[in-house]
Design a protein around this motif. Structure first.
Motif, PDB file in Angstrom:
ATOM      1  N   HIS A  17       0.881  -1.164   0.000  1.00  5.28           N
ATOM      2  CA  HIS A  17       0.000   0.000   0.000  1.00  5.28           C
ATOM      3  C   HIS A  17       0.918   1.213   0.000  1.00  5.28           C
ATOM      4  CE1 HIS A  17      -3.029   2.834   1.679  1.00  5.28           C
ATOM      5  NE2 HIS A  17      -3.854   2.080   0.965  1.00  5.28           N
ATOM      6  N   TYR A  33       6.953   7.144  -5.272  1.00  3.51           N
ATOM      7  CA  TYR A  33       6.678   6.782  -6.664  1.00  3.51           C
ATOM      8  C   TYR A  33       7.908   6.997  -7.535  1.00  3.51           C
ATOM      9  CZ  TYR A  33       1.619   6.463  -5.848  1.00  3.51           C
ATOM     10  OH  TYR A  33       0.383   6.099  -5.423  1.00  3.51           O
ATOM     11  N   ASN A  49       2.434  -4.126  -9.520  1.00  2.00           N
ATOM     12  CA  ASN A  49       1.196  -3.815 -10.230  1.00  2.00           C
ATOM     13  C   ASN A  49       0.464  -2.784  -9.388  1.00  2.00           C
ATOM     14  OD1 ASN A  49       1.533  -5.640 -12.339  1.00  2.00           O
ATOM     15  ND2 ASN A  49       0.717  -7.320 -11.126  1.00  2.00           N
ATOM     16  N   ARG A  50       0.244  -1.601  -9.948  1.00  4.05           N
ATOM     17  CA  ARG A  50      -0.376  -0.526  -9.175  1.00  4.05           C
ATOM     18  C   ARG A  50      -1.895  -0.616  -9.158  1.00  4.05           C
ATOM     19  NH1 ARG A  50       3.280   4.856 -10.335  1.00  4.05           N
ATOM     20  NH2 ARG A  50       5.273   3.887  -9.861  1.00  4.05           N
ATOM     21  N   ASP A  51      -2.460  -1.622  -9.830  1.00  2.00           N
ATOM     22  CA  ASP A  51      -3.908  -1.816  -9.777  1.00  2.00           C
ATOM     23  C   ASP A  51      -4.298  -2.217  -8.372  1.00  2.00           C
ATOM     24  OD1 ASP A  51      -3.877  -1.366 -12.500  1.00  2.00           O
ATOM     25  OD2 ASP A  51      -3.690  -3.505 -12.967  1.00  2.00           O
ATOM     26  N   LYS A  52      -5.574  -1.996  -8.034  1.00  2.00           N
ATOM     27  CA  LYS A  52      -6.029  -2.387  -6.695  1.00  2.00           C
ATOM     28  C   LYS A  52      -6.468  -3.825  -6.746  1.00  2.00           C
ATOM     29  CE  LYS A  52      -7.020   2.146  -5.149  1.00  2.00           C
ATOM     30  NZ  LYS A  52      -7.770   3.041  -4.389  1.00  2.00           N
ATOM     31  N   THR A  54      -2.764  -3.758  -4.705  1.00  2.00           N
ATOM     32  CA  THR A  54      -1.367  -3.675  -5.123  1.00  2.00           C
ATOM     33  C   THR A  54      -0.701  -5.033  -4.916  1.00  2.00           C
ATOM     34  OG1 THR A  54      -1.305  -1.371  -4.461  1.00  2.00           O
ATOM     35  CG2 THR A  54       0.799  -2.450  -4.771  1.00  2.00           C
ATOM     36  N   THR A  55      -0.036  -5.525  -5.952  1.00  2.00           N
ATOM     37  CA  THR A  55       0.664  -6.807  -5.867  1.00  2.00           C
ATOM     38  C   THR A  55       2.050  -6.665  -6.477  1.00  2.00           C
ATOM     39  OG1 THR A  55      -0.285  -7.493  -7.988  1.00  2.00           O
ATOM     40  CG2 THR A  55      -1.459  -8.182  -5.982  1.00  2.00           C
ATOM     41  N   THR A  57       4.985  -8.032  -8.950  1.00  2.00           N
ATOM     42  CA  THR A  57       5.151  -8.835 -10.153  1.00  2.00           C
ATOM     43  C   THR A  57       6.161  -9.932  -9.836  1.00  2.00           C
ATOM     44  OG1 THR A  57       6.953  -7.440 -10.954  1.00  2.00           O
ATOM     45  CG2 THR A  57       4.711  -6.842 -11.639  1.00  2.00           C
TER      46      THR A  57
END
Length: 114
Positions: A17, A33, A49-52, A54-55, A57
């Motif tokens: 996060h 960032y 991966n900044r999509d929700k 966050t994971t 790669t």
């Protein structure tokens, strides 16, 4: 690799996060960032991966495993050169205003009227 960027990446990997990682590090979110983008350029692969939600790669997960070792093996940063003694230089414009003596003209310049 820059040790600071690695430390910031480790915080992102722990928290997953960005705002919480920035608060834990005590830095602005924009700096976090920027550090991640610079580290991504060095590695050559996306790390997060900044999509929700966050994971990490696969490349990020591999780096997260090696990052503590890389941080520990990094050389100590050179000591900062000693700062010269003294404070901030101030412009000296004399010794201030002279005291006002009753009955004498004011020793400093009057302001111009309108």
């Amino acid at each position: 690799m820059n040790v600071t960027h690695l430390q910031r990446f480790v915080a992102i990997a722990e928290h997953l996060h960005f705002p919480r990682a920035a608060i834990a590090l005590g830095i602005p979110l924009a700096s976090l960032y920027t550090s991640l983008d610079k580290l991504k350029e060095e590695v050559g692969h996306p790390l997060v991966n900044r999509d929700k939600p966050t994971t990490l790669t696969p490349a990020g997960a591999a780096l997260a495993k090696d990052a503590p070792r890389l941080i520990a093996e990094a050389p100590e940063p050179p000591a900062a050169p000693p700062k010269p003694a003294g404070g901030k230089a101030k412009a000296a414009k004399g010794k201030g205003r002279a005291p006002i003596v009753k009955g004498q003209p004011k020793p400093y310049k009057k302001r111009q009227g309108r």
